[in-house]
Scaffold this active site. Structure first.
Site, PDB file in Angstrom:
ATOM      1  N   HIS A 186     -26.156 138.054  62.490  1.00  0.00           N
ATOM      2  CA  HIS A 186     -25.344 136.998  62.473  1.00  0.00           C
ATOM      3  C   HIS A 186     -25.665 135.677  63.497  1.00  0.00           C
ATOM      4  O   HIS A 186     -24.880 134.955  63.823  1.00  0.00           O
ATOM      5  CB  HIS A 186     -23.808 137.344  62.714  1.00  0.00           C
ATOM      6  N   SER A 207     -40.138 110.864  68.276  1.00  0.00           N
ATOM      7  CA  SER A 207     -39.078 110.261  67.567  1.00  0.00           C
ATOM      8  C   SER A 207     -39.392 108.838  67.766  1.00  0.00           C
ATOM      9  O   SER A 207     -39.816 108.305  68.804  1.00  0.00           O
ATOM     10  CB  SER A 207     -37.683 110.728  68.075  1.00  0.00           C
ATOM     11  N   LYS A 221     -37.877 112.823  72.722  1.00  0.00           N
ATOM     12  CA  LYS A 221     -37.839 113.862  71.694  1.00  0.00           C
ATOM     13  C   LYS A 221     -39.053 114.584  71.327  1.00  0.00           C
ATOM     14  O   LYS A 221     -40.308 113.829  71.524  1.00  0.00           O
ATOM     15  CB  LYS A 221     -37.388 113.384  70.268  1.00  0.00           C
ATOM     16  N   GLU A 275     -40.648 122.498  60.377  1.00  0.00           N
ATOM     17  CA  GLU A 275     -39.935 121.935  59.625  1.00  0.00           C
ATOM     18  C   GLU A 275     -40.189 121.949  58.026  1.00  0.00           C
ATOM     19  O   GLU A 275     -39.862 122.085  57.308  1.00  0.00           O
ATOM     20  CB  GLU A 275     -38.980 120.665  59.893  1.00  0.00           C
TER      21      GLU A 275
END
Ligand code: ARG
Length: 468
Positions: free
Chosen positions: A164, A285, A291, A298
């Site tokens: 979980h 970014s 970043k 992704e």
């Protein structure tokens, strides 16, 4: 009688046509943008088919050698970028056939004897699928190789295991990596299984009813590296199960790649800080200077959605078609090639990312001191002292609640405090609930003890080397 010359766009089937096909319809029906990727399979198929025609005395040895020479030249032209592809010739098959006619004249006009594009395309596509299965399998092995090397290095390094996404029980990082290995192992074996059924040669089935030229199909199949020949010519040209199986196998692989990358993404976040992905697989970014985003991961997670929709697309494409061939089936290539592109490039990248990532073993170890991660160990301890597991579970739950109130971890409680909950708890329990000790005790086959993890690694190494 004067035979009126046809104005049809395509000389291969233009005999009955008096009008040329509408320009829009020509490009609408063309599949060249997709199927020119099958040129190699198409050429090899034609070479072997011509040989079979020669052996069945349908064409002469002279015709055969002209065809062979022409096809070789066409292959070279395609590979050097000199070949002139023509959209109005619909597909790869007719582009090559028409070029061959320019090179080999009348001999080339005999190549299609007894053959239809229906058995031709099914043959080509199966050859593509078979070749791709080998390529993907090799790439899976490559990723597994990277995993095994990393797992070996970290076979005894602590890491919190999750259920979980909550801290659950300590494991080793190597153990977790070897779970990825097993996922990919099933993908590998599914591919081998798919290959067995795909390896059936349709060539010789003609449009749907077979051919009358007494070709030695078995010999032809052997020369094209098929395991066997199809049993029923109607089924042979209608069947795309081999593509469906490939796409479902790739979809499951996509699920695995997505889950693996999901973990890489979470682990490389500042909050987790378990791994650092190589800069070459990340991007920055345009607004936030600090970043470093895990874009490759992704997109591997996101791109897997395409593999699933490709499978869905092909299922829907096929489900309502009457036997035998229908032009709808031309759409299959889009789905197939897109999934192949996804799996090949993803696996190639993933192997490098796993190899290049750095692992923050310190942070993972620290996190094993959170969340009362060895509570189950304490319950197991009480079981070994004679308590029923449910009882032990309840009792340790109370200890956890007590520790929470004290803002402590259970291993930070002293023996006196613990004894208040059960007299069965002795000094040795204090040691057992340390994460290092906890993992050592999970010595079941497949468990997280460093010894067992090494065992898994050694099994994996044997498997990988047997594939070479
Ligand atoms: N381009 C077609 C396909 O990919 C080839 C087969 C065409 N057959 C036909 N009878 N029109 O399916």
């Amino acid at each position: 009688m004067v035979i009126k010359k046809s104005k049809a766009t395509n000389p291969s089937w233009g005999g009955r046509f008096e009008d040329s096909v509408n320009k829009l319809a020509v490009s609408y029906t063309s599949s060249l943008d997709q199927d020119k990727r099958m040129y190699q399979e198409d050429i090899v198929g034609s070479m072997k088919y011509a040989q079979a025609l020669k052996e069945a005395r349908v064409i002469t040895a002279n015709d055969y050698s002209k065809i062979l020479k022409g096809l070789k030249t066409i292959q070279k032209e395609i590979e050097s970028g000199k070949f002139e592809w023509k959209e109005q010739l619909e597909d790869v098959h007719m582009n090559i056939e028409s070029a061959l006619q320019r090179k080999a004249g009348n001999a080339a006009k005999k190549l299609h004897t007894g053959r239809s594009r229906n058995d031709q395309v099914s043959t080509d596509l199966r050859l593509v699928v078979l070749k791709s299965i080998d390529e993907i399998s090799n790439l899976i092995s490559k990723v597994q190789g990277s995993i095994v090397a990393k797992a070996k290095k970290h076979h005894s390094d602590l890491m919190p295991g999750f259920t979980h996404l909550q801290l659950a029980q300590p494991v080793t990082f190597g153990h977790h990596l070897m779970a990825w290995y097993e996922m990919l192992n099933r993908d590998f074996s599914r591919l081998q299984d798919t290959k067995k059924r795909a390896s059936s040669m349709p060539l010789g089935s003609g449009a749907l009813s077979g051919n009358r030229y007494k070709l030695d199909r078995k010999l032809l199949a052997k020369r094209l590296s098929f395991d066997r020949i199809s049993n029923n010519s109607i089924d042979a040209v209608s069947d795309r199960d081999f593509s469906l199986e490939l796409l479902s196998t790739i979809s499951i692989l996509g699920v695995h790649l997505s889950r693996i990358n999901e973990e890489l993404i979470i682990w490389s976040s500042s909050q987790f800080n378990y791994i650092d992905l190589p800069e070459e697989f990340c991007t920055g970014s345009s607004i936030m200077p600090q970043k470093k985003n895990p874009d490759v991961s992704e997109l591997m997670r996101g791109g897997s959605a395409r593999t699933m929709s490709n499978l869905m697309g092909l299922l829907v494409l096929m489900k309502g078609l009457p036997l035998a061939y229908n032009r709808d089936m031309q759409e299959d290539k889009r789905f197939i090639f897109d999934s192949l592109d996804y799996s090949n490039s993803s696996l190639e990248l993933l192997a490098l990312m796993i190899k290049g990532m750095s692992v923050n073993t310190k942070k993972m170890k620290q996190d094993c001191e959170l969340g009362h991660i060895t509570a189950t160990e304490l319950a197991d301890y009480l079981v070994l002292k004679g308590l029923a597991f449910r009882k032990a579970h309840e009792l340790v739950g109370k200890i956890v609640a007590h520790a929470d109130k004290q803002k402590k971890q259970i291993f930070e409680l002293n023996l006196k405090e613990l004894k208040k909950y059960s007299k069965l708890i002795e000094k040795d329990a204090m040691n057992l609930i340390k994460p290092e000790e906890a993992i050592r005790n999970k010595d079941s086959i497949g468990g997280t003890s460093p010894k067992q993890v090494l065992r898994q690694i050694n099994k994996a190494k044997r498997e990988l080397s047997s594939r070479r």
